[in-house]
Design an enzyme around this catalytic site. Sequence first.
Site, mmCIF file in Angstrom:
data_model
loop_
_atom_site.group_PDB
_atom_site.id
_atom_site.type_symbol
_atom_site.label_atom_id
_atom_site.label_comp_id
_atom_site.label_asym_id
_atom_site.label_seq_id
_atom_site.Cartn_x
_atom_site.Cartn_y
_atom_site.Cartn_z
ATOM 1 N N GLY A 284 -34.612 -65.296 -5.291
ATOM 2 C CA GLY A 284 -34.671 -65.991 -6.565
ATOM 3 C C GLY A 284 -34.822 -67.490 -6.465
ATOM 4 O O GLY A 284 -34.863 -68.182 -7.496
ATOM 5 N N ASP B 193 -42.510 -61.462 0.632
ATOM 6 C CA ASP B 193 -41.276 -60.686 0.612
ATOM 7 C C ASP B 193 -40.829 -60.243 1.999
ATOM 8 O O ASP B 193 -39.712 -60.500 2.415
ATOM 9 C CB ASP B 193 -41.400 -59.470 -0.318
ATOM 10 C CG ASP B 193 -40.045 -58.807 -0.543
ATOM 11 O OD1 ASP B 193 -39.116 -59.519 -0.942
ATOM 12 O OD2 ASP B 193 -39.914 -57.598 -0.292
ATOM 13 N N LYS C 9 -39.607 -68.598 -3.753
ATOM 14 C CA LYS C 9 -40.557 -68.501 -2.624
ATOM 15 C C LYS C 9 -41.911 -67.961 -3.078
ATOM 16 O O LYS C 9 -42.961 -68.523 -2.737
ATOM 17 C CB LYS C 9 -39.975 -67.592 -1.534
ATOM 18 C CG LYS C 9 -38.667 -68.070 -0.926
ATOM 19 C CD LYS C 9 -38.211 -67.189 0.204
ATOM 20 C CE LYS C 9 -37.900 -65.775 -0.256
ATOM 21 N NZ LYS C 9 -36.766 -65.721 -1.216
ATOM 22 N N SER C 10 -41.906 -66.874 -3.831
ATOM 23 C CA SER C 10 -43.170 -66.255 -4.252
ATOM 24 C C SER C 10 -43.918 -67.146 -5.230
ATOM 25 O O SER C 10 -45.152 -67.250 -5.181
ATOM 26 C CB SER C 10 -42.907 -64.881 -4.874
ATOM 27 O OG SER C 10 -42.340 -63.993 -3.929
ATOM 28 N N ARG D 32 -33.481 -87.836 5.209
ATOM 29 C CA ARG D 32 -34.351 -88.724 4.438
ATOM 30 C C ARG D 32 -35.378 -89.436 5.304
ATOM 31 O O ARG D 32 -36.265 -90.110 4.789
ATOM 32 C CB ARG D 32 -33.492 -89.757 3.681
ATOM 33 C CG ARG D 32 -32.506 -89.120 2.726
ATOM 34 C CD ARG D 32 -31.752 -90.142 1.911
ATOM 35 N NE ARG D 32 -32.636 -90.892 1.032
ATOM 36 C CZ ARG D 32 -32.214 -91.833 0.195
ATOM 37 N NH1 ARG D 32 -30.918 -92.147 0.138
ATOM 38 N NH2 ARG D 32 -33.073 -92.477 -0.574
ATOM 39 N N HIS E 178 -37.212 -61.626 5.842
ATOM 40 C CA HIS E 178 -37.404 -61.809 4.410
ATOM 41 C C HIS E 178 -37.951 -63.210 4.169
ATOM 42 O O HIS E 178 -37.321 -64.208 4.529
ATOM 43 C CB HIS E 178 -36.079 -61.632 3.672
ATOM 44 C CG HIS E 178 -36.178 -61.859 2.197
ATOM 45 N ND1 HIS E 178 -36.937 -61.059 1.368
ATOM 46 C CD2 HIS E 178 -35.628 -62.803 1.410
ATOM 47 C CE1 HIS E 178 -36.836 -61.502 0.123
ATOM 48 N NE2 HIS E 178 -36.049 -62.566 0.122
#
Length: 313
Positions: free
Chosen positions: A157, A178, A160-161, A244, A139
């Site tokens: 949610g 996806d 990513k897309s 960092r 995924h």
Amino acid sequence: MVKVNAKDLMEEFDLELLNKEEDVAFRPITTSDLSRPGMEMAGFFTYYPAKRIQLLGKTEVSFYNQLNDVDKKDRIERLCTYDTPAIVLSRGLDCPKFLIESASKVGVPILRSQLTTTRLSSLLTTYLERELAPMTAMHGVLVDIYGIGVLITGSSGVGKSETALDLVRRGHRLVADDSVEIKQEHDGVLVGQAPELIRHLLEIRGLGIINVMTLFGAGSVRPFKRIVLSIHLELWDQKKQYDRLGIDEDKIKIFDTEITKMTIPVRPGRNIAVIIEVAAMNFRLKRMGINAAQQFTEQLSNVIDEGDRDEFL
């Protein structure tokens, strides 16, 4: 593992089937290794690799034609087994005597190509290694950024897309959204592609499904890409200490291959697409031998060492 048989080879390389299709059993091909049965033509079948495709070139056929009829029949019958997925003739050679009859008895397809033996062997091996490579689905989103295959992962949610859409607008190319199908074609080589059903598509919450190639042109997508970098997106955690300096590199293992993994925290105000773009460029620089974090660490150590010497003096 993808199932491949002689019919797939016929379609891919325009091979001619010499025996009748109703007499053939298209058995699955389980290995990318080929066999050129020169020793078998001479009668040595002790280590005969029957489960490989048997490739007959000019050398094998010329030697076979010098045998007497008794030996010809014996060698061909022992060459054709229920495990043999196919016998392929190169250079458009005439089919040896007894071959079609013996092969049809056990359902072995006899194929013929006009290509030279060496060229045909190379093409068949490359094709089979690609098709028989172990595959898994992950995924995430796969994007080609400045020639670097970047696999973007994260919980549902996290964005990513939307990040992929922003990267496409900035001139990079989408491979998959996806679901990413990943194959290990060679040791240390992972190649990702999109399932055919969702190829070139992006799902944006609130907007729906969009076709990236239709909107942004053919240059905005590509069918597959080697994966060398993984970037994991997660919601910003105030209690977590994030890297960092970038000196230490995390790794993610897919099959037997390890690739570099970076974790990027997401919160309002951060331009994730730009950060991922810079991460890909910085990764490329590291592969060229330019490591900004390492250079900074060395300079800092030199400053500290000089300060210690001045204090001592």
